[in-house]
Design an enzyme around this catalytic site. Structure first.
Site, PDB file in Angstrom:
ATOM      1  N   GLU A   1     -65.253 -21.450 -51.607  1.00 59.20           N
ATOM      2  CA  GLU A   1     -64.020 -21.959 -52.219  1.00 59.20           C
ATOM      3  C   GLU A   1     -64.291 -22.675 -53.543  1.00 59.20           C
ATOM      4  O   GLU A   1     -63.425 -22.731 -54.408  1.00 59.20           O
ATOM      5  CB  GLU A   1     -63.299 -22.906 -51.244  1.00 59.20           C
ATOM      6  CG  GLU A   1     -62.741 -22.156 -50.037  1.00 59.20           C
ATOM      7  CD  GLU A   1     -61.854 -23.012 -49.135  1.00 59.20           C
ATOM      8  OE1 GLU A   1     -61.751 -24.230 -49.368  1.00 59.20           O
ATOM      9  OE2 GLU A   1     -61.279 -22.456 -48.192  1.00 59.20           O
TER      10      GLU A   1
ATOM     11  N   HIS B   1     -85.375 -11.822 -36.413  1.00 59.37           N
ATOM     12  CA  HIS B   1     -85.259 -10.606 -35.602  1.00 59.37           C
ATOM     13  C   HIS B   1     -83.916  -9.915 -35.825  1.00 59.37           C
ATOM     14  O   HIS B   1     -83.472  -9.128 -35.005  1.00 59.37           O
ATOM     15  CB  HIS B   1     -85.444 -10.965 -34.124  1.00 59.37           C
ATOM     16  CG  HIS B   1     -86.764 -11.626 -33.873  1.00 59.37           C
ATOM     17  ND1 HIS B   1     -87.889 -10.910 -33.504  1.00 59.37           N
ATOM     18  CD2 HIS B   1     -87.160 -12.915 -34.010  1.00 59.37           C
ATOM     19  CE1 HIS B   1     -88.907 -11.757 -33.402  1.00 59.37           C
ATOM     20  NE2 HIS B   1     -88.492 -12.967 -33.699  1.00 59.37           N
TER      21      HIS B   1
ATOM     22  N   LYS C   1     -51.861 -19.109 -47.769  1.00 55.37           N
ATOM     23  CA  LYS C   1     -51.004 -19.971 -46.952  1.00 55.37           C
ATOM     24  C   LYS C   1     -49.527 -19.670 -47.261  1.00 55.37           C
ATOM     25  O   LYS C   1     -48.696 -19.557 -46.365  1.00 55.37           O
ATOM     26  CB  LYS C   1     -51.281 -21.450 -47.249  1.00 55.37           C
ATOM     27  CG  LYS C   1     -52.546 -22.010 -46.608  1.00 55.37           C
ATOM     28  CD  LYS C   1     -52.644 -23.530 -46.830  1.00 55.37           C
ATOM     29  CE  LYS C   1     -53.925 -24.094 -46.239  1.00 55.37           C
ATOM     30  NZ  LYS C   1     -54.084 -25.537 -46.397  1.00 55.37           N
TER      31      LYS C   1
HETATM   32  O1  PA5 Z   1     -61.245 -27.052 -48.556  1.00 54.71           O
HETATM   33  C1  PA5 Z   1     -60.049 -26.931 -48.479  1.00 54.71           C
HETATM   34  O2  PA5 Z   1     -59.276 -27.578 -49.205  1.00 54.71           O
HETATM   35  C2  PA5 Z   1     -59.416 -26.026 -47.432  1.00 54.71           C
HETATM   36  O3  PA5 Z   1     -60.315 -25.205 -46.834  1.00 54.71           O
HETATM   37  C3  PA5 Z   1     -58.730 -26.878 -46.378  1.00 54.71           C
HETATM   38  O4  PA5 Z   1     -59.672 -27.754 -45.815  1.00 54.71           O
HETATM   39  C4  PA5 Z   1     -58.094 -26.037 -45.279  1.00 54.71           C
HETATM   40  O5  PA5 Z   1     -57.237 -25.080 -45.831  1.00 54.71           O
HETATM   41  C5  PA5 Z   1     -57.306 -26.926 -44.339  1.00 54.71           C
HETATM   42  O6  PA5 Z   1     -56.349 -27.637 -45.060  1.00 54.71           O
HETATM   43  P1  PA5 Z   1     -55.661 -28.925 -44.485  1.00 54.71           P
HETATM   44  O7  PA5 Z   1     -56.681 -29.979 -44.320  1.00 54.71           O
HETATM   45  O8  PA5 Z   1     -54.645 -29.284 -45.496  1.00 54.71           O
HETATM   46  O9  PA5 Z   1     -55.036 -28.550 -43.185  1.00 54.71           O
END
Ligand code: PA5
Length: 461
Positions: A293, A322, A435
């Site tokens: 990300e 392995h 989302k």
């Molecule tokens: O790193 C990030 O921002 C995302 O991966 C969020 O952690 C993930 O989408 C979950 O989001 P939230 O904490 O708003 O539920």
């Protein structure tokens, strides 16, 4: 305490085609790296930069509140269930798996020193949710709902299921079995938590999910299962101080970042993280999210289309010798492999001296500790024979302090890598887009406009 050995990524060892002249490159980039480290440390207090996670080690107030809460509920619960996904779950999962005794959830209450079991529900697979519900006594379960945005569908649907069941079983008392970690102001969960009267912890402003493990996102579950969060914070602070050093020769995060960046330029755009310890098996999962990300971006800060990214892969030593090693040795030379080694395991396990006159007799009298170390050493040598670059991070032992150091090092390394690419490391437009598509498909109010176009696209793909 924590060492980084880059020798096997050096051209002296693996040749110029695949290796780097590391000391030369450190010199070439020393000014740029110094500027990056200065800039990160200057920008970290400015809201909107996404860098507040660099201050988490110093957040004594949160540590105090978390410890107070943990001591208030001490002895009341047999189970902690964390509801969260992505950055709201992976750091917690990685650290508890590393630091709790192996097979923690299978130990008796006495073996666990009266501390609760811990479960992370980070998916919406109906079978596994139902399966977990079957093994939980809800009266003795504390649910920690963790979502920064406060409206992530996976987490909120789990919360709705648990809340409903708990209310039915516990009556009004269910509220005492829920603790929420979310944004201070934003999001539906924030409002609901107020209305319901749950205990709330906040995810600090400007701390993205994947960099939130040392905020209340991680600290609450850690304290609830008896981990020493002061030691965790000390690990973060000491590493933070070390990584403020603007001299690349003395800054491990900068070294790791630069090598990763230059290896990508050499066509090695795959990063394998391979701990030689089963207890560290979820650290690559956490790392995978952070790298994916943070560094997978279509545009750089100048608005140019760049499509940066390093593809992270999880491997566990010795298990994946392995499984994946054949590919790493003989397949395309497009990877940088980072080993994580542990100097001292908590225990020693001797292999009995039996079958002495057979082909496995050489194992007798040695320890499993010797064996895993020999496996890691031999793989390092064999990869270098094949001219495959590797880096080794070694921690003294698996404890709160060293694990915190390791994760914080990897966070800063990722931030520096992002700066080298000149991208915004802290946004995640594609996660948000997915989302939004899902909200539209599930009929969330306000998303009707996009629902039709997504349905049309869906019919075509
Ligand atoms: O790193 C990030 O921002 C995302 O991966 C969020 O952690 C993930 O989408 C979950 O989001 P939230 O904490 O708003 O539920």
């Amino acid at each position: 305490m924590l060492t980084l050995n880059c020798t096997n990524a050096d051209s002296m060892i693996i040749g110029e085609e695949h290796g780097l002249n590391i000391s030369q490159e450190f010199d070439n980039y020393s000014d740029k790296i110094a500027d990056i480290i200065k800039s990160l440390n200057q920008r970290k207090d400015k809201l909107g930069e996404g860098l507040q996670w660099m201050n988490l080690g110093y957040n004594e107030e949160t540590v105090w509140y978390v410890k107070e809460f943990a001591s208030m509920v001490e002895g009341r619960f047999e189970n902690i269930v964390v509801l969260g996904i992505g950055g709201s779950a992976l750091g917690g999962l990685a650290i508890t798996e590393a630091l709790l005794k192996p097979y923690w959830n299978f130990l008796t209450l006495e073996q666990r020193n009266n501390l609760p079991r811990i479960f992370f529900l980070d998916n919406i697979d109906p079978d596994s949710i139902n399966g977990l519900l079957e093994v939980l006594d809800l009266k003795k379960t504390l649910v920690n709902v963790i979502t920064k945005s406060g409206d992530t569908a996976e987490t909120m649907s789990q919360y709705m299921i648990l809340k409903d069941l708990m209310e039915k079983e516990l009556g009004d008392e269910y509220r005492k079995n829920i603790v929420v970690t979310t944004d201070k102001k934003m999001g539906i969960l924030r409002q609901l938590a107020d209305q319901e009267g749950y205990k709330i912890f906040y995810v600090p402003d400007d701390v993205g999910g994947r960099f939130s493990v040392f905020s209340s996102v991680g600290l609450v579950p850690f304290a609830l299962v008896g981990l020493d969060i002061d030691k965790i914070m000390n690990g973060v602070k000491d590493m933070d101080l070390e990584l403020k050093n603007t001299n690349i020769h003395q800054n491990k995060a900068a070294q790791g970042a630069l090598i990763q960046y230059l290896m990508d330029k050499k066509g090695k755009d795959i990063s394998v993280l391979m701990p030689y310890s089963s207890r560290l098996k979820h650290i690559p999962d956490w790392y995978i999210q952070m790298i994916s990300e943070s560094l997978g971006k279509a545009y750089n800060r100048n608005g140019e289309e760049v499509h940066t990214g390093i593809t992270p892969i999880k491997a566990i030593g010795a298990t994946d010798q392995h499984s994946q090693m054949q590919l790493y040795n003989e397949g395309p030379n497009n990877k940088l492999i980072t080993f994580i080694r542990v100097k001292e395991f908590d225990t020693t396990l001797e292999i009995p001296k039996i079958f002495e006159y057979t082909g496995i007799g050489y194992l007798g009298g040695k320890t499993v500790n010797d064996l895993i170390n020999a496996e890691a050493d031999s793989i390092k040598v064999s990869l270098s024979d094949y001219k495959r670059p590797t880096i080794t991070i070694t921690i003294d032992r698996i404890d709160e302090y060293h694990i915190a150091q390791l994760l914080y090092l990897l966070e800063v390394q990722t931030a520096i890598t992002g700066e080298l690419y000149n991208i915004d490391t802290f946004n995640q437009p594609s996660v948000e887009q997915a989302k939004n598509y899902m909200y539209a498909l599930m009929g969330r109010a306000g998303y009707e406009g996009s629902a039709e176009s997504i349905q049309n696209k869906l019919a075509q793909v």
